[in-house]
Design a protein around this motif. Structure first.
Motif, PDB file in Angstrom:
ATOM      1  N   ASN A 204       0.824  -1.205   0.000  1.00 46.74           N
ATOM      2  CA  ASN A 204       0.000   0.000   0.000  1.00 46.74           C
ATOM      3  C   ASN A 204       0.864   1.264   0.000  1.00 46.74           C
ATOM      4  OD1 ASN A 204      -0.844  -1.783   2.745  1.00 46.74           O
ATOM      5  ND2 ASN A 204      -2.300  -1.859   1.054  1.00 46.74           N
ATOM      6  N   MET A 208      -3.452   4.938   1.759  1.00 47.46           N
ATOM      7  CA  MET A 208      -4.426   3.985   1.245  1.00 47.46           C
ATOM      8  C   MET A 208      -4.554   2.764   2.150  1.00 47.46           C
ATOM      9  SD  MET A 208      -6.320   4.745  -1.329  1.00 47.46           S
ATOM     10  CE  MET A 208      -6.587   6.302  -0.478  1.00 47.46           C
ATOM     11  N   TRP A 219       2.492   6.424  -6.081  1.00 46.46           N
ATOM     12  CA  TRP A 219       1.116   6.803  -6.432  1.00 46.46           C
ATOM     13  C   TRP A 219       0.753   6.481  -7.865  1.00 46.46           C
ATOM     14  CZ3 TRP A 219      -2.227   7.114  -2.913  1.00 46.46           C
ATOM     15  CH2 TRP A 219      -1.927   7.625  -1.646  1.00 46.46           C
ATOM     16  N   TYR A 222      -1.649   3.553  -8.546  1.00 44.97           N
ATOM     17  CA  TYR A 222      -3.034   3.861  -8.193  1.00 44.97           C
ATOM     18  C   TYR A 222      -3.680   4.771  -9.240  1.00 44.97           C
ATOM     19  CZ  TYR A 222      -2.267   2.136  -3.364  1.00 44.97           C
ATOM     20  OH  TYR A 222      -2.006   1.368  -2.253  1.00 44.97           O
ATOM     21  N   GLU A 223      -2.993   5.857  -9.573  1.00 43.08           N
ATOM     22  CA  GLU A 223      -3.580   6.824 -10.491  1.00 43.08           C
ATOM     23  C   GLU A 223      -3.758   6.251 -11.890  1.00 43.08           C
ATOM     24  OE1 GLU A 223      -4.847   9.795  -9.747  1.00 43.08           O
ATOM     25  OE2 GLU A 223      -4.348   9.500  -7.643  1.00 43.08           O
ATOM     26  N   LYS A 226      -6.824   3.976 -11.732  1.00 36.49           N
ATOM     27  CA  LYS A 226      -8.025   4.795 -11.573  1.00 36.49           C
ATOM     28  C   LYS A 226      -8.388   5.508 -12.868  1.00 36.49           C
ATOM     29  CE  LYS A 226      -7.537   8.785 -10.317  1.00 36.49           C
ATOM     30  NZ  LYS A 226      -7.346  10.086 -11.012  1.00 36.49           N
ATOM     31  N   ILE A 232      -9.112  -1.321  -7.787  1.00 38.96           N
ATOM     32  CA  ILE A 232      -7.776  -1.534  -7.227  1.00 38.96           C
ATOM     33  C   ILE A 232      -7.880  -2.409  -5.982  1.00 38.96           C
ATOM     34  CG2 ILE A 232      -5.742  -0.401  -6.263  1.00 38.96           C
ATOM     35  CD1 ILE A 232      -6.638   2.092  -7.967  1.00 38.96           C
ATOM     36  N   THR A 234      -5.965  -4.560  -3.007  1.00 39.92           N
ATOM     37  CA  THR A 234      -4.710  -4.657  -2.266  1.00 39.92           C
ATOM     38  C   THR A 234      -4.945  -5.431  -0.966  1.00 39.92           C
ATOM     39  OG1 THR A 234      -4.962  -2.622  -0.953  1.00 39.92           O
ATOM     40  CG2 THR A 234      -4.060  -2.389  -3.176  1.00 39.92           C
ATOM     41  N   ILE A 249      -6.592   9.603  -6.159  1.00 44.52           N
ATOM     42  CA  ILE A 249      -6.262   8.716  -5.049  1.00 44.52           C
ATOM     43  C   ILE A 249      -5.127   9.313  -4.228  1.00 44.52           C
ATOM     44  CG2 ILE A 249      -5.460   6.399  -4.467  1.00 44.52           C
ATOM     45  CD1 ILE A 249      -6.904   5.401  -6.961  1.00 44.52           C
ATOM     46  N   VAL A 276     -10.569   1.908  -4.063  1.00 45.95           N
ATOM     47  CA  VAL A 276      -9.487   1.057  -3.582  1.00 45.95           C
ATOM     48  C   VAL A 276     -10.005   0.268  -2.390  1.00 45.95           C
ATOM     49  CG1 VAL A 276      -7.138   0.994  -2.645  1.00 45.95           C
ATOM     50  CG2 VAL A 276      -7.792   2.780  -4.295  1.00 45.95           C
TER      51      VAL A 276
END
Length: 515
Positions: A204, A208, A219, A222-223, A226, A232, A234, A249, A276
């Motif tokens: 993570n 998050m 990041w 994630y981005e 998204k 997402i 995890t 995010i 997420v």
């Protein structure tokens, strides 16, 4: 000065455009898969109707894990996605023997590597009890699921099963997340044609999760997911928690148009939107809530959390279930978290945005991913410069300068900071057609054209299957940027590549850099 260099190991994604303060930044972007198949317009292939998937992580291989597997079976899930940390004793043979004894040897079971699995992940790991990748590959072969690459040792693979697109990446840290995993995710999803897509990894970012985990993924993973409309998944923190729909995010910005904690939206865009979850109650241990207190809804931080279930909420082990393509609607899904005592802790509905083929064609073919960018303003000379690092992908791994040149614009919330046009025609040199091209113009300074010096180079890297890009430019008399999100938009022919992210100032506000 802008210089963009991709990671030489496995960079598969597109650099996200940077926008920065005053000057131009260069860019890079990706388009189709680097080590896989090319795909079509976004969002037209459905999953099988009522496809129920179980998501777990941090399981161990004890009695509680057996109860989790029994729950998965009794709930009627038809496949498992395990987000890493399997048995904690690195015994692949024993771990999969437990799965086989309860779910059966041909039950679809897909997994991301966790930090406790790493030493026995690689095929050929010389472990008497086997290697995790070998078991996963053999299982996929038995059920007819074909990964994009037979070599899973790099901890990255993508596979589609019953219409669900799944992309798995590893846990080697933030530099890998930003420079290797994010490009790979981009390449696999940028032009993918499936309605429902899952990004799966183990670790993570601190923001998050609600425990004590540090930033461990970067990041950009994630981005990227998204912005491409992927859910997402995890684990790593041993509890369950789920966000609301987010449009950023990294900054934990809840989508104002889809803000309900129990109704979620996913869809591609600039920015896209998704959510997420951490599903880490697979059987090993249960941890407490340390972030975003209070322990009851509405939680703290930025209001991003829809549900938190830790020892502070009396948590016990359980699994998250999501059923895709329900009620005759291929773009509707329903999720719930159920514990081994039969209690349903969380329920929610997800809707996938629909895009027409025209909308899909007009969206950026891929977002820009920048690993580093700097913008410097010299108030004495009234000249500014930007430095960038990155690369991009463009199928079929061939590109030439477009007839109308290349344009890059940087815009903040109030106004356009600058627009730079690198024209077609004179100044371009093509060393290898489709693979290497260079624009170079030295001091010009004609009225109406603020570019004093510009150099743009793009070279295809056969090893990474990406275009490495470098750009240098000096500018003058540009509008000063306002700190905050800056959008960079790059146009190469009819393709657009976009990135929006916040920059921060250094050196008494004389320099702007990406976070």
């Amino acid at each position: 000065m802008i210089s963009i260099h991709g990671d030489l190991r496995y960079i598969h994604r597109v650099p996200r455009l940077i926008a920065g303060g005053i000057l131009t930044a260069l860019l890079a972007t990706a388009l189709g898969p680097a080590r896989g198949h090319a795909q079509g317009a976004s969002g037209s292939i459905p999953t099988a109707p009522n496809l129920k998937v179980a998501f777990i992580g941090d399981s161990g291989n004890g009695e509680d894990f057996r109860r989790i597997l029994g729950l998965i079976k009794s709930e009627g899930a038809v496949m498992v996605m395990h987000q890493g940390d399997f048995d904690y004793v690195q015994d692949p043979n024993g771990f999969f023997a437990t799965i086989d004894s309860i779910l059966g040897p041909d039950f679809p079971y897909f997994a991301s590597v966790g930090n406790h699995d790493n030493d026995r992940w690689n095929e050929g790991c010389s472990n008497l009890n086997g290697c995790y990748t070998a078991f996963l590959k053999n299982r996929m072969a038995r059920i007819g699921a074909v990964p994009d690459d037979p070599n899973l040792n790099d901890e990255m693979y993508a596979v589609t099963y019953r219409g669900l697109k799944m992309v798995f990446v590893g846990q080697e840290g933030t530099s890998y997340g930003d420079g290797i995993y994010a490009p790979y995710l981009q390449d696999q999803l940028a032009t993918d044609d499936h309605i429902w897509r899952i990004c799966s990894w183990h670790k993570n970012q601190n923001a998050m999760q609600v425990g004590d985990k540090d930033d461990a993924m970067g990041w950009r993973v994630y981005e990227t997911c998204k912005d491409l409309g992927a859910i997402i998944a995890t684990a790593h923190e041993h509890s369950y928690h789920r966000t609301k729909t987010l449009t950023s995010i990294q900054n934990q910005i809840v989508d104002a148009s889809c803000s309900s904690p129990d109704n979620l939206c996913v869809g591609s865009g600039s920015p896209g939107r998704s959510f997420v979850f951490v599903s880490g109650l697979g059987g090993e241990s249960i941890r407490s809530q340390q972030r975003c207190l209070p322990a009851t809804f509405p939680y703290g931080c930025n209001g991003e959390w829809a549900k938190i279930y830790t020892s502070d909420q009396g948590a016990t082990f359980g699994a998250l279930f999501i059923t895709f393509n329900i009620d005759g609607d291929p773009r509707k899904a329903q999720g719930y978290f159920k514990n081994i005592n039969g209690e349903i802790i969380d329920t929610f509905v997800i809707r996938a945005d629909a895009f027409s083929s025209l909308t899909a064609a007009r969206r950026p073919s891929a977002a820009l991913l920048l690993s580093q960018a700097k913008l410097h303003r010299d108030r004495h000379s009234h000249q500014d410069w930007v430095a960038l690092r990155g690369s991009f992908v463009a199928p079929p791994y061939s590109m030439n300068p477009p007839r109308d040149g290349v344009t890059l614009s940087l815009t903040n919330a109030d106004r356009r900071i600058v627009e730079i046009k690198v024209p077609a025609g004179d100044g371009w040199t093509t060393t290898r057609p489709g693979r290497e091209w260079l624009f170079k113009r030295k001091k010009d300074g004609t009225q109406g054209d603020p570019i004093i010096y510009a150099k743009l180079g793009i070279t295809f890297n056969a090893k990474t299957r990406r275009f490495d890009m470098s750009m240098k430019a000096n500018e003058r008399e540009l509008s000063p940027p306002v700190l905050g999100p800056i959008t960079a938009l790059l146009r190469i022919g009819n393709r657009e590549f976009r990135n929006t992210q916040a920059w921060r100032s250094t050196g008494k506000r004389k320099k702007l850099v990406t976070p």
